[in-house]
Design an enzyme around this catalytic site. Structure first.
Site, PDB file in Angstrom:
ATOM      1  N   GLU A 194     -68.895   6.724 -18.285  1.00  0.00           N
ATOM      2  CA  GLU A 194     -69.307   6.814 -19.687  1.00  0.00           C
ATOM      3  C   GLU A 194     -68.315   6.199 -20.665  1.00  0.00           C
ATOM      4  O   GLU A 194     -67.906   6.856 -21.637  1.00  0.00           O
ATOM      5  CB  GLU A 194     -69.648   8.274 -20.037  1.00  0.00           C
ATOM      6  CG  GLU A 194     -70.707   8.840 -19.086  1.00  0.00           C
ATOM      7  CD  GLU A 194     -71.307  10.173 -19.506  1.00  0.00           C
ATOM      8  OE1 GLU A 194     -70.635  10.934 -20.222  1.00  0.00           O
ATOM      9  OE2 GLU A 194     -72.467  10.423 -19.117  1.00  0.00           O
ATOM     10  N   GLU A 300     -77.593   9.208 -14.318  1.00  0.00           N
ATOM     11  CA  GLU A 300     -77.319  10.632 -14.547  1.00  0.00           C
ATOM     12  C   GLU A 300     -78.411  11.134 -15.464  1.00  0.00           C
ATOM     13  O   GLU A 300     -78.761  10.447 -16.420  1.00  0.00           O
ATOM     14  CB  GLU A 300     -75.999  10.846 -15.320  1.00  0.00           C
ATOM     15  CG  GLU A 300     -74.733  10.742 -14.558  1.00  0.00           C
ATOM     16  CD  GLU A 300     -73.523  11.227 -15.402  1.00  0.00           C
ATOM     17  OE1 GLU A 300     -73.700  12.040 -16.338  1.00  0.00           O
ATOM     18  OE2 GLU A 300     -72.414  10.779 -15.119  1.00  0.00           O
TER      19      GLU A 300
END
Ligand code: NAG
Ligand code: NAG
Length: 373
Positions: A194, A300
Site C-alpha cells: 500500500e 485485498e
C-alpha cells in the site's frame, strides 16, 4: 532398427513437448494476455493473504497451513517478505532486517530469512504460488519508517526519492530475490504494501515504481513484478479512492514496461464509501487492465462486520469473476485464518479473518473455487 526406434522416441518427445510444456513439473508463473498462467493453465485464480506465515517458527505449522490451501483449491498466497526492526528483539523472535543510525543488517539466521525459506519450500511442496512484498508503507513490522534514521529522512514522502533509503531498500530486495531466483513457488515480487505519497506529484511514485521494477527485472527476468498498491487514482465517480491525492496515477504506473500486472484493494468502511460501491471499483480497474492488456489482481478486500463476510465479499468475488473476460485475473481476500497446530492457537483475527473450515470459508473459498472451475 535401434536407431529408427530412438529417432521415433525423440520425434514423439519433440511432438509431445509443446502440448505438455511442463512435462508434469511446476513452471514459472506468467502473464498470458489479461490472465495468469500457472503450470501451463491460463485462467482466473483465487487465493488469499497471510502476512504472518513467514513469522511462524515451526516448519510443521507452515506445512499444515499450505496443505489446507492446496486441498481447498487456492493457488496464490500473498505474504510479507519484510520484517524491519530498529532494535534486536532477541533470538526467539523473527525479524529480517535490523536498522541502526549507520545502516541496515539483513538477518539470514534461523530467526531471519530462513523462516521465509521455510515458507517458500512449503509452497513448492504444495503447489502454492507466493507474492512476496518488500516493504510496508505502514509501521506494522517496521515499514518505511524503520529506515528513516538510517537514511536521513523523516517521512514516507521523502523515502521514495532519497538515494540512501533506496540503496538500502534495493540491497534488501537483492538479498531476497537471490534466495528464490529460480523457485517456481514465486508468483510475483511486490514493491511495497500500500505505497502512498500523500500530496505528492504522481510522478514521485511513478519514477520510484519504474526504477524499482527495472532494478528487480535486472536481477530476475523470469518472475512477474507488481506494485501492491490500493488502486487509487483513476477515472471514476470522484469519490476519495478515485482521486490522485495519495500520489498514485494507477494507469500510468500499470503502463510501466516492467510492471507485469495491476493490483488494487477494497476497504469501503475505511474509505467512506458503501459496500456495493465496491462492484464499480472492481470494474473500473478491469477496464484499464483490458485497455493496457495486463491482468488485474483484486489483491485485498474485506469487511470487518463478521456477519457480512459471506454476503458482501461473495458479491465482490462474483463481480470480479464475472469480469474475467474484461481484465480481471484473480482475487485474494484479506486474510487467511487457521489454527496453528503446535500451539493449538488461532491465527490473528483482525475482524477480516476467514478461518479454514468455517462457514465463511465454505462461502468464500469452497463455493468460489467451485464457481471458478
Ligand atoms: C502511508 O503513507 C501515507 C502517505 O505517505 C502516510 O500519510 C501514512 O502516514 C503512511 N503510513 C505510515 C504509517 O507512515
Ligand atoms: C526493464 O528492466 C530492464 C532491466 O533493468 C531494463 O534493461 C529494461 O530497459 C526495462 N524495460 C523497459 C522497456 O524499459
Amino acid at each position: 532398427m535401434k536407431l529408427a526406434f530412438l529417432l521415433s522416441v525423440l520425434i514423439t518427445a519433440a511432438i509431445a513437448l509443446p502440448s505438455n510444456p511442463n512435462n508434469g513439473r511446476a513452471s514459472i508463473s506468467k502473464v498470458d494476455g489479461t490472465k495468469f498462467n500457472i503450470d501451463g493453465v491460463t485462467k482466473y485464480y483465487a487465493g488469499t493473504n497471510s502476512y504472518w506465515i513467514p513469522f511462524l517458527t515451526n516448519d510443521g505449522d507452515v506445512d499444515t497451513i499450505m496443505s489446507h490451501l492446496q486441498t481447498s483449491g487456492h493457488k496464490i498466497l500473498r505474504i510479507w517478505g519484510f520484517n524491519d526492526v530498529k532494535s534486536n528483539p532477541g533470538s526467539g523472535t523473527v525479524y529480517f532486517q535490523l536498522f541502526s543510525s549507520s545502516g541496515a543488517t539483513i538477518n539470514t539466521g534461523a530467526n531471519g530469512l530462513q523462516r521465509l525459506d521455510a515458507v517458500v519450500k512449503a509452497a513448492e511442496k504444495y503447489g502454492i504460488r507466493l507474492i512476496i512484498n518488500f516493504v510496508n508503507n505502514w509501521t506494522d513490522f517496521g515499514g518505511m519508517a524503520a529506515y528513516f534514521s538510517a537514511c536521513g529522512v523523516n517521512s514516507n514522502e521523502q523515502w521514495y526519492a532519497a538515494t540512501r533509503c533506496q540503496t538500502i531498500y534495493q540491497n534488501y530486495i537483492k538479498a531476497v530475490v537471490a534466495r528464490y531466483r529460480t523457485s517456481t513457488a514465486i508468483f510475483a515480487w511486490e514493491l511495497a504494501n500500500e505505497p502512498r505519497c500523500k500530496g505528492c506529484q504522481t510522478s514521485v511514485l511513478t519514477s520510484w515504481i519504474r526504477k524499482t521494477s527495472d532494478y528487480i527485472k535486472s536481477l530476475d527476468t523470469d518472475h512477474m513484478i507488481t506494485v501492491g498498491d490500493e488502486g487509487f487514482g483513476l477515472a471514476g465517480d470522484g469519490s476519495y479512492p478515485y482521486q490522485f491525492s495519495e500520489g498514485i496515477d494507477w494507469a500510468a504506473n500499470l503502463a510501466l514496461p516492467n510492471i507485469s500486472f495491476g493490483t488494487f484493494h477494497l476497504y469501503p468502511s475505511g474509505w467512506g464509501v458503501s459496500n456495493s460501491w465496491g462492484n464499480s471499483w472492481i470494474t473500473s480497474h478491469a477496464k484499464i487492465c483490458k485497455q493496457l492488456n495486463k491482468p488485474c489482481l483484486f489483491e485485498e478486500y474485506g469487511v470487518t462486520t463478521e456477519a457480512q463476510h459471506c454476503s458482501v465479499e461473495s458479491e465482490w468475488q462474483k463481480t470480479s469473476l464475472g469480469a474475467k473476460e474484461e481484465g480481471m485475473a484473480g482475487d485474494l481476500f484479506w486474510q487467511l485464518g487457521d489454527t496453528v497446530k503446535s500451539s493449538g492457537q488461532k491465527t490473528h483475527n483482525d475482524g477480516h479473518t476467514i478461518y479454514y473450515g468455517s462457514s465463511d470459508w465454505k462461502c468464500l473459498v469452497d463455493e468460489h473455487v467451485k464457481r471458478i472451475g
